[in-house]
Each structure stands twice: as C-alpha cells, then as structure tokens.
Design a protein around this motif. Sequence first.
Motif, short mmCIF file in Angstrom:
data_model
loop_
_atom_site.label_atom_id
_atom_site.label_comp_id
_atom_site.label_asym_id
_atom_site.label_seq_id
_atom_site.Cartn_x
_atom_site.Cartn_y
_atom_site.Cartn_z
N PRO A 1 -47.39 -2.23 0.23
CA PRO A 1 -46.55 -1.03 -0.04
C PRO A 1 -47.45 0.20 -0.30
CG PRO A 1 -46.02 -3.26 -1.18
CD PRO A 1 -47.37 -3.39 -0.40
N GLY B 1 -47.59 2.73 6.13
CA GLY B 1 -47.30 1.61 5.00
C GLY B 1 -45.72 0.94 5.33
N THR B 2 -45.15 0.71 4.39
CA THR B 2 -43.87 -0.13 4.25
C THR B 2 -42.69 0.76 3.95
OG1 THR B 2 -44.22 -0.95 2.31
CG2 THR B 2 -44.96 -2.43 3.99
N ALA B 3 -42.84 1.97 3.75
CA ALA B 3 -41.90 2.92 3.22
C ALA B 3 -40.61 3.28 4.12
CB ALA B 3 -42.64 4.14 2.47
#
Length: 158
Positions: free
Chosen positions: A7, A53-55
């Motif tokens: 994250p 990232g994972t956003a």
Amino acid sequence: MPKPPAPVPLDATDRRILEALDDEPRAPALLLAQRLSLARGTVQSHLERLARGTALRAHSVRVEPQSLGRPLRAFVTAEVDQELFDQTITALTAIPEVIECSAIAGADDIICQVVARNADDLYEVGQAILRCRGIRRTSTSIVLRQLMPYRISQLLPE
C-alpha cells in the motif's frame, strides 16, 4: 502467485485527488489540478505514484458489463483443493466471464464475481468453473439489484 504491491501511504493531497477521482473517475490531471487548486505537475506526480501502488484500481473496472451484453451478475463461491490452488486460479483466468476472484476465509476458499448474458449463460459459466481443475464444489448467488455502488470517498477524510 505474485504478491500485490505494498500500500502507498496517503498524504492530504493524495486524499483530495482520490476523492475527486471517486466523484469523476475520468477527470484528466489538468481538470483535477484546476478543481483542487494544485499545479498540474503535482497532480500528475501524485497520480503516477498512486498508480504504481495499490491506491488506484484498473481503468477496466469502469466498463459496465451490461454494456457488453452481460447484464446478469453473480457471485460464485468455491471450495478448492489446496494442492491445486495456483492451477485453479490460472484456469479461472481463462474464463472471460469471471471478472474478479478473491481468496476468502470460511467454508469456501474463493469468491468469484461473474457476469453472463442470461440464466442459461450463467449456467454455462458455472459449469466452466466446475470443470476447472481443483474446484471441488461451488455455490452461486445471483445479484438481483445493486443497492450501493462501489465507493471509497467516505474513507478518505482523516
């Protein structure tokens, strides 16, 4: 299976950008910059970092399955032979109607979101899932109506 990216820690600017994108997912960086009173370069650099990232979710989630002739949606849970888990997931990715798959805790091992043209097509999708090596049994729940769309803006304020 590859691990998902770690994250990305969110700062106040990230949260403002994500909240604006939640309201209007197709907003270009220039429009976001104007609405948020930020420099375009600032918005662009934040978006690039968030995308790594994972956003941010993939853009393909913006396409509604009904626009592709698949208005019926269902969730299929399955028990998987753990020794064949990776092979099972690989086999599921070959079924176009399986649009999402997650590992879950409980009586079943995975839950797949699937789409279909109609009930007969859903039956065929279910059979295709059952034919995947490693699937022991499945259970299907048809979505009758979406009562709350995917949303995240309520999580962004700190």
